[in-house]
Design a protein around this motif. Structure first.
Motif, short mmCIF file in Angstrom:
data_model
loop_
_atom_site.label_atom_id
_atom_site.label_comp_id
_atom_site.label_asym_id
_atom_site.label_seq_id
_atom_site.Cartn_x
_atom_site.Cartn_y
_atom_site.Cartn_z
N ASP A 37 0.52 -1.27 -0.02
CA ASP A 37 0.02 -0.29 -0.11
C ASP A 37 0.71 1.16 -0.01
O ASP A 37 0.15 2.40 -0.21
N LEU A 38 2.17 1.08 0.34
CA LEU A 38 2.86 2.31 0.42
C LEU A 38 3.51 2.67 -0.93
O LEU A 38 3.59 2.04 -1.87
N SER A 39 4.09 3.97 -1.08
CA SER A 39 4.27 4.52 -2.31
C SER A 39 6.02 4.13 -2.57
O SER A 39 6.49 3.67 -1.69
N ASP A 40 6.41 4.14 -3.58
CA ASP A 40 7.72 3.64 -3.97
C ASP A 40 8.78 4.28 -3.04
O ASP A 40 9.85 3.70 -2.40
N TYR A 41 8.71 5.69 -2.91
CA TYR A 41 9.80 6.24 -2.10
C TYR A 41 9.55 6.10 -0.59
O TYR A 41 10.74 5.93 0.12
N TYR A 42 8.48 5.72 -0.11
CA TYR A 42 8.31 5.38 1.47
C TYR A 42 8.58 4.03 1.52
O TYR A 42 9.37 3.61 2.51
N LYS A 43 8.49 3.17 0.55
CA LYS A 43 9.13 1.55 0.65
C LYS A 43 10.55 1.77 0.77
O LYS A 43 11.21 1.20 1.62
N PHE A 44 11.36 2.44 0.08
CA PHE A 44 12.73 2.76 0.03
C PHE A 44 13.11 3.51 1.28
O PHE A 44 14.03 2.70 2.15
N ILE A 45 12.42 4.50 1.76
CA ILE A 45 12.85 5.01 2.81
C ILE A 45 12.68 4.14 4.29
O ILE A 45 13.52 4.09 5.06
N LEU A 46 11.56 3.40 4.05
CA LEU A 46 11.18 2.60 5.26
C LEU A 46 12.34 1.07 5.40
O LEU A 46 12.73 0.85 6.40
N VAL A 47 12.40 0.47 4.59
CA VAL A 47 13.69 -0.34 4.36
C VAL A 47 14.94 0.07 4.62
O VAL A 47 15.78 -0.46 5.62
N THR A 48 15.27 1.24 4.33
CA THR A 48 16.39 1.83 4.60
C THR A 48 16.77 2.18 6.15
O THR A 48 17.63 2.04 7.00
N ILE A 49 15.35 2.82 6.72
CA ILE A 49 15.49 3.00 8.15
C ILE A 49 15.46 1.71 8.87
O ILE A 49 16.20 1.99 9.91
N ILE A 50 14.94 0.79 8.61
CA ILE A 50 15.08 -0.47 9.32
C ILE A 50 16.52 -0.88 9.51
O ILE A 50 16.77 -1.39 10.53
N ILE A 51 17.29 -1.10 8.28
CA ILE A 51 18.62 -1.35 8.32
C ILE A 51 19.64 -0.51 9.10
O ILE A 51 20.32 -0.75 9.77
N MET A 52 19.18 0.85 8.92
CA MET A 52 20.02 1.78 9.41
C MET A 52 19.88 1.72 10.87
O MET A 52 20.95 1.71 11.88
N VAL A 53 18.79 1.66 11.40
CA VAL A 53 18.72 1.76 13.02
C VAL A 53 18.85 0.22 13.67
O VAL A 53 19.50 0.37 14.71
N SER A 54 18.91 -0.62 12.69
CA SER A 54 19.25 -2.05 13.10
C SER A 54 20.69 -1.86 13.47
O SER A 54 21.19 -2.45 14.76
N LEU A 55 21.49 -1.65 12.73
CA LEU A 55 22.93 -1.59 12.77
C LEU A 55 23.50 -0.46 13.75
O LEU A 55 24.22 -0.74 14.63
N THR A 56 22.71 0.84 13.73
CA THR A 56 22.93 1.75 14.76
C THR A 56 22.75 1.30 16.00
O THR A 56 23.40 1.55 17.12
N GLU A 57 21.67 0.48 16.45
CA GLU A 57 21.19 0.21 17.63
C GLU A 57 22.18 -0.70 18.30
O GLU A 57 22.48 -0.91 19.36
#
Length: 155
Positions: A37-57
Motif C-alpha cells: 500500500d506504500l508509495s515507492d519512495y516510502y518503501k525505500f525510506i522504510l527499508v533503509t530506516i530499518i537497516i540503519m536503525v538495526s545496525l546503529t542500535e
C-alpha cells in the motif's frame, strides 16, 4: 574511589536490549503487511530506516554498556551522539509521519522506543558531565602532586 556509572542509565540500557528485538519484529511484520500500500519512495525510506536503525542500535547499545559500566568517556560520548543524532530523529519520523500509514501497534512500540531514547539522552548527558568533571579533577590533582614532587626543597 567514587563510582561514576549511572544505575538508571544502565537499567534503561538493560531493558532496551530486551525491547529492541521485539520492536524490530513488530516493525518488520507491519512493514510486510503495509508494503504493497506504500508509495515507492516510502518503501525505500522504510527499508533503509530499518537497516540503519538495526545496525546503529547494536553499536549504540554496546557503546552504552562499555561507556557506562567501565566509566569510559569516549564510548559514552559515542553512545550519546548515536542516540541523539540518528536514532531519536528517525524514531520520531516513524512515529509522526502520517504518510507511512502507521498502525496502532506500530505507534505503541515507537512511543516506547522514543521514550527509551529520550530518557537515555538525558541520563547519558548527566552521567557524561559527572564523569568528565571527576576525571578532570583527578587529572589536575595528579598533575599537582607530580609538580610538588619535582619542586626543589628549601635550601
Amino acid at each position: 574511589c567514587e563510582i561514576l556509572s549511572s544505575l538508571p542509565l544502565q537499567m534503561s540500557l538493560y531493558f532496551n536490549v530486551y525491547f529492541f528485538p521485539f520492536w524490530w519484529l513488530i516493525t518488520v511484520a507491519i512493514l510486510y503487511l503495509k508494503y504493497p500500500d506504500l508509495s515507492d519512495y516510502y518503501k525505500f525510506i522504510l527499508v533503509t530506516i530499518i537497516i540503519m536503525v538495526s545496525l546503529t542500535e547494536l553499536i549504540r547499545l554496546y557503546l552504552g554498556y562499555v561507556g557506562n559500566l567501565l566509566e569510559k568517556v569516549p564510548e559514552l560520548a559515542g553512545f550519546w551522539l548515536l542516540t541523539l543524532l540518528p536514532q531519536l530523529p528517525v524514531i520520531l519520523f516513524l512515529l509522526f509521519n502520517e504518510g507511512l500509514k502507521i498502525h496502532s501497534l506500530e505507534r505503541a512500540v515507537h512511543i516506547v522506543f522514543a521514550a527509551f531514547l529520550a530518557f537515555q539522552v538525558v541520563a547519558a548527558f548527566f552521567t557524561l558531565r559527572r564523569m568528565v568533571n571527576t576525571l578532570a579533577t583527578r587529572f589536575r590533582l595528579t598533575e599537582f602532586h607530580r609538580l610538588e614532587e619535582q619542586r626543589p626543597g628549601p635550601g
